[in-house]
Motif scaffolding. Structure first.
Motif, PDB file in Angstrom:
ATOM      1  N   ALA A  79      87.374  75.142 119.827  1.00 39.75           N
ATOM      2  CA  ALA A  79      86.211  75.053 121.251  1.00 39.75           C
ATOM      3  C   ALA A  79      85.817  73.180 121.498  1.00 39.75           C
ATOM      4  CB  ALA A  79      85.217  75.657 121.831  1.00 39.75           C
ATOM      5  N   ARG A  80      86.143  72.833 122.549  1.00 42.75           N
ATOM      6  CA  ARG A  80      85.253  71.051 122.423  1.00 42.75           C
ATOM      7  C   ARG A  80      84.559  71.043 123.826  1.00 42.75           C
ATOM      8  NH1 ARG A  80      91.325  69.123 124.999  1.00 42.75           N
ATOM      9  NH2 ARG A  80      91.073  70.226 126.831  1.00 42.75           N
ATOM     10  N   ARG A  81      83.549  70.444 123.404  1.00 38.29           N
ATOM     11  CA  ARG A  81      82.043  70.123 123.765  1.00 38.29           C
ATOM     12  C   ARG A  81      82.716  69.299 125.163  1.00 38.29           C
ATOM     13  NH1 ARG A  81      76.905  67.653 122.275  1.00 38.29           N
ATOM     14  NH2 ARG A  81      78.095  66.243 123.233  1.00 38.29           N
ATOM     15  N   TYR A 101      82.008  74.143 127.343  1.00 40.27           N
ATOM     16  CA  TYR A 101      82.668  74.163 126.006  1.00 40.27           C
ATOM     17  C   TYR A 101      83.964  74.481 126.863  1.00 40.27           C
ATOM     18  CZ  TYR A 101      79.690  72.786 122.414  1.00 40.27           C
ATOM     19  OH  TYR A 101      78.597  72.383 121.277  1.00 40.27           O
ATOM     20  N   ARG A 144      82.764  69.478 118.581  1.00 42.92           N
ATOM     21  CA  ARG A 144      83.790  70.818 118.528  1.00 42.92           C
ATOM     22  C   ARG A 144      83.078  71.832 117.369  1.00 42.92           C
ATOM     23  NH1 ARG A 144      89.275  68.521 119.964  1.00 42.92           N
ATOM     24  NH2 ARG A 144      89.943  69.870 118.305  1.00 42.92           N
TER      25      ARG A 144
END
Length: 76
Positions: free
Chosen positions: A7-9, A19, A71
């Protein structure tokens, strides 16, 4: 069989944290966390094992560090 969810914000306005997430850098879904209640949901409505695992990892990180990570990786 194992699972790797990344996941990435992407956005963090005051009322939610978003995310993009998916399997092995395939960011094809969106997770939303309410920073006040820490309740998590997904935009596609399918809160499955992958969404649950990465949401729990992000919330646990927030509890430890006091901030939502940029992340996150979940691997089993």
């Amino acid at each position: 069989m194992g699972m790797m969810v990344v996941a990435r914000r992407v956005d963090a306005p005051p009322d939610e944290v978003r995310y993009e997430f998916g399997f092995e850098d395939r960011f094809d879904r969106v997770l939303i966390i309410d920073p006040k209640t820490l309740e998590a949901s997904v935009t596609d409505g399918d809160f499955n094992a992958a969404a649950s695992a990465i949401a729990a990892k992000i919330v646990n990180s927030w509890r430890s560090a006091g901030d939502f990570p940029q992340r996150m990786l979940f691997a089993s």
